[in-house]
Design a protein around this motif. Structure first.
Motif, PDB file in Angstrom:
ATOM      1  N   PHE A 155       7.814  -0.576  15.839  1.00 34.20           N
ATOM      2  CA  PHE A 155       7.802  -0.653  14.230  1.00 34.20           C
ATOM      3  C   PHE A 155       7.414   0.604  13.605  1.00 34.20           C
ATOM      4  O   PHE A 155       6.447   1.505  14.404  1.00 34.20           O
ATOM      5  N   HIS A 156       7.613   0.809  12.535  1.00 37.58           N
ATOM      6  CA  HIS A 156       7.360   2.087  11.775  1.00 37.58           C
ATOM      7  C   HIS A 156       5.890   2.458  12.017  1.00 37.58           C
ATOM      8  O   HIS A 156       5.458   3.534  12.403  1.00 37.58           O
ATOM      9  N   GLY A 157       4.934   1.464  11.593  1.00 38.68           N
ATOM     10  CA  GLY A 157       3.766   1.777  11.728  1.00 38.68           C
ATOM     11  C   GLY A 157       2.899   1.991  12.994  1.00 38.68           C
ATOM     12  O   GLY A 157       2.087   2.801  13.225  1.00 38.68           O
ATOM     13  N   VAL A 213       0.824  -1.086  -0.164  1.00 38.92           N
ATOM     14  CA  VAL A 213      -0.112  -0.004  -0.087  1.00 38.92           C
ATOM     15  C   VAL A 213       0.909   1.220  -0.035  1.00 38.92           C
ATOM     16  O   VAL A 213       0.209   2.378  -0.237  1.00 38.92           O
ATOM     17  N   ASP A 214       2.166   1.172   0.096  1.00 37.87           N
ATOM     18  CA  ASP A 214       3.173   2.204   0.518  1.00 37.87           C
ATOM     19  C   ASP A 214       4.152   2.354  -0.390  1.00 37.87           C
ATOM     20  O   ASP A 214       4.305   3.054  -1.523  1.00 37.87           O
ATOM     21  N   SER A 215       5.266   1.554   0.124  1.00 36.41           N
ATOM     22  CA  SER A 215       6.674   1.684  -0.498  1.00 36.41           C
ATOM     23  C   SER A 215       6.922   1.276  -1.741  1.00 36.41           C
ATOM     24  O   SER A 215       7.744   1.820  -2.752  1.00 36.41           O
ATOM     25  N   ALA A 232       4.880   3.671  15.592  1.00 32.76           N
ATOM     26  CA  ALA A 232       5.225   4.701  15.711  1.00 32.76           C
ATOM     27  C   ALA A 232       4.373   5.974  14.999  1.00 32.76           C
ATOM     28  O   ALA A 232       3.926   7.165  15.325  1.00 32.76           O
ATOM     29  N   ILE A 233       3.911   5.635  13.875  1.00 31.89           N
ATOM     30  CA  ILE A 233       3.388   6.627  13.016  1.00 31.89           C
ATOM     31  C   ILE A 233       1.861   6.814  13.494  1.00 31.89           C
ATOM     32  O   ILE A 233       1.180   7.841  13.432  1.00 31.89           O
ATOM     33  N   ALA A 234       1.222   5.531  14.088  1.00 27.24           N
ATOM     34  CA  ALA A 234      -0.007   5.490  14.662  1.00 27.24           C
ATOM     35  C   ALA A 234      -0.082   6.653  15.758  1.00 27.24           C
ATOM     36  O   ALA A 234      -0.936   7.398  15.908  1.00 27.24           O
ATOM     37  N   ALA A 277      -1.508   1.054   9.678  1.00 32.93           N
ATOM     38  CA  ALA A 277      -1.392   2.654   9.864  1.00 32.93           C
ATOM     39  C   ALA A 277      -1.314   3.407   8.875  1.00 32.93           C
ATOM     40  O   ALA A 277      -1.845   4.569   8.704  1.00 32.93           O
ATOM     41  N   GLU A 278      -0.573   2.859   7.739  1.00 32.91           N
ATOM     42  CA  GLU A 278      -0.417   3.776   6.399  1.00 32.91           C
ATOM     43  C   GLU A 278      -1.903   3.671   5.916  1.00 32.91           C
ATOM     44  O   GLU A 278      -2.328   4.829   5.226  1.00 32.91           O
ATOM     45  N   ILE A 279      -2.716   2.705   5.727  1.00 34.62           N
ATOM     46  CA  ILE A 279      -3.865   2.640   5.058  1.00 34.62           C
ATOM     47  C   ILE A 279      -4.873   3.791   5.829  1.00 34.62           C
ATOM     48  O   ILE A 279      -5.428   4.553   5.437  1.00 34.62           O
ATOM     49  N   GLY A 339       1.282  12.429  10.546  1.00 39.82           N
ATOM     50  CA  GLY A 339       1.875  11.673  11.559  1.00 39.82           C
ATOM     51  C   GLY A 339       3.213  11.218  11.883  1.00 39.82           C
ATOM     52  O   GLY A 339       3.586  10.719  12.628  1.00 39.82           O
ATOM     53  N   HIS A 340       4.035  11.739  10.543  1.00 35.33           N
ATOM     54  CA  HIS A 340       5.344  11.086  10.420  1.00 35.33           C
ATOM     55  C   HIS A 340       6.418  11.967  11.203  1.00 35.33           C
ATOM     56  O   HIS A 340       7.458  11.586  11.487  1.00 35.33           O
ATOM     57  N   THR A 341       5.919  13.103  11.409  1.00 31.38           N
ATOM     58  CA  THR A 341       6.974  13.865  11.959  1.00 31.38           C
ATOM     59  C   THR A 341       7.185  13.622  13.210  1.00 31.38           C
ATOM     60  O   THR A 341       8.675  13.208  13.834  1.00 31.38           O
TER      61      THR A 341
HETATM   62 ZN   LIG Z   1       5.140   5.665   6.556  1.00 27.29          ZN
END
Ligand SMILES: [Zn+2]
Ligand SMILES: NC(=O)c1ccc[n+]([C@@H]2O[C@H](COP(=O)([O-])OP(=O)(O)OC[C@H]3O[C@@H](n4cnc5c(N)ncnc54)[C@H](O)[C@@H]3O)[C@@H](O)[C@H]2O)c1
Length: 361
Positions: free
Chosen positions: A265-267, A136-138, A269-271, A184-186, A248-250
């Motif tokens: 995990f990245h997701g 869905v992202d990278s 932290a982004i949540a 999280a990215e969705i 949400g990424h900053t």
């Molecule tokens: Zn991300």
């Protein structure tokens, strides 16, 4: 299996999506590369699962691939590793008409894409993502690269794939925590661009509704369309439109860094970063408190964290956010959402707002 085209400024490519699309990969690959030779790049966890089947299918179409396997995990994303991969490609006799297939998660997508971008000044790259995050992202957007000791993704190139194949059946072997973080990215895509998808996710309100590949395929397709749509007119990341993908990424990146890229995990932290960004949005962008709460609830219902665990050093997170190169010139630029389904890059957010939000998380 559905097929659709993505147009992204200077390039366009096909996306093949749906359960069983890996089985149809070889004919799709053949349409792109003819009867060529190429490298199949994968990692030590994914290669044993799918590489042999894929190579056999490809060889039936007259496509020969050399399998190059790297150790699983983020630590493989280095310049040294990219160099070793290129050496193996030279030894295998690949030339500028050859191609690279990346079979794996975002690490393999970024690393194989980078190798494809620099090999003989650029050869074709085919993405076969095997994590939800990569689907869905990278795998979309053409950003490729490697990490250095100083930080993540500091070296890289924009190199769009020629073909993306997303087969949700490959996700059945994915560890649950990895599967979860893809949401999280969705959810981010829903918040910044698609109120209707947000509503659908809220109605489903659990991971379980998406465990079957039937429900996943349309969701993955929609997310690919959203990301491709956002970057279509801002490929080089210049106008700020693409920046909304950083919602949400900053603060999320600060949390990842403060946890030494181990604790979260990245997701995840982004949540947490999105919970903070939603609260900041109520202060600076007119998001209602009710909508901020809905965002938090949705993340929670997909078992993503919405509160920092006890004992976390919040100052470390603040320091990590401030150390980010985007804050160097004092001017804060922060992605906010005024209403679920939309977002923009704002200059109204202050460093204090960010500190407060981290304190409350
Ligand atoms: Zn991300
Ligand atoms: N290029 C971009 O636009 C972009 C966007 C977001 C993230 N990224 C990058 O993506 C990377 C993270 O991607 P990721 O989360 O997919 O990590 P990953 O590639 O490390 O995969 C996570 C783990 O799952 C394993 N795995 C993958 N597919 C599997 C499967 N089907 N079954 C069982 N195990 C499987 C992998 O071996 C790995 O151990 C980061 O390096 C990040 O910088 C890039």
């Amino acid at each position: 299996v559905r097929q659709f085209k993505i147009s992204s400024g200077t390039s366009s490519y096909e996306v093949l999506i749906g359960p069983g699309s890996l089985g149809e990969a070889s004919s799709a690959v053949r349409k792109i590369v003819g009867q060529g030779v190429g490298a199949l790049i994968s990692d030590s966890s994914v290669a044993p699962l799918f590489a042999e089947r894929l190579q056999q299918n490809l060889s039936r179409q007259g496509i020969r691939t050399t399998l190059i396997t790297v150790p699983a995990g983020e630590s493989a994303k280095t310049l040294e590793r990219a160099g070793l991969i290129c050496d193996e490609m030279i030894q295998a006799g690949l030339d500028r008409h050859s191609f690279v297939i990346g079979l794996g998660g975002g690490v393999i997508g970024d690393l194989s894409g980078f190798a494809a971008a620099i090999y003989q000044r650029g050869i074709r790259h085919i993405q076969i993502p095997t994590t939800l995050l990569a689907m869905v992202d990278s795998s979309i957007g053409g950003k490729t690269g490697v990490n250095t000791a100083a930080g993540k993704n500091l070296l890289g190139a924009v190199h769009h794939p020629s073909l993306v194949i997303a087969d949700p059946e490959l996700l059945t072997s994915l560890p649950r925590r990895e599967f979860k973080q893809g949401f999280a990215e969705i959810i981010k895509h829903a918040i910044i661009a698609d109120a209707e998808m947000f509503e659908k996710l809220a109605q489903a309100s659990s991971l379980r509704s998406f465990e079957g590949t039937e429900a996943l395929a349309p969701l993955i397709q929609r997310n690919i369309e959203i990301k491709a749509g956002i970057i279509a007119n801002d490929e080089e990341d210049r106008s700020g439109k693409r920046a909304i993908l950083n919602f949400g990424h900053t603060i999320g990146h600060g949390i990842e860094r403060a946890g030494n890229y181990r604790d979260f995990f990245h997701g995840e932290a982004i949540a947490l970063g999105m919970v903070a960004a939603a609260r900041i949005s109520t202060k600076r962008a007119g998001l209602t408190n009710g909508e901020a709460e809905t965002i938090e609830q949705l993340l929670g219902s997909f078992s993503l964290p919405t509160k920092l665990p006890a004992g976390i050093n919040r100052q470390k997170i603040v320091d990590a956010v401030m150390a980010d190169k985007k804050f160097e010139r004092g001017q804060v630029r922060f992605v906010v959402t005024p209403k679920i389904g939309s977002a923009y890059l704002s200059s109204d957010v202050t460093l204090e707002d960010i500190e407060d939000a981290i304190a409350q998380l």
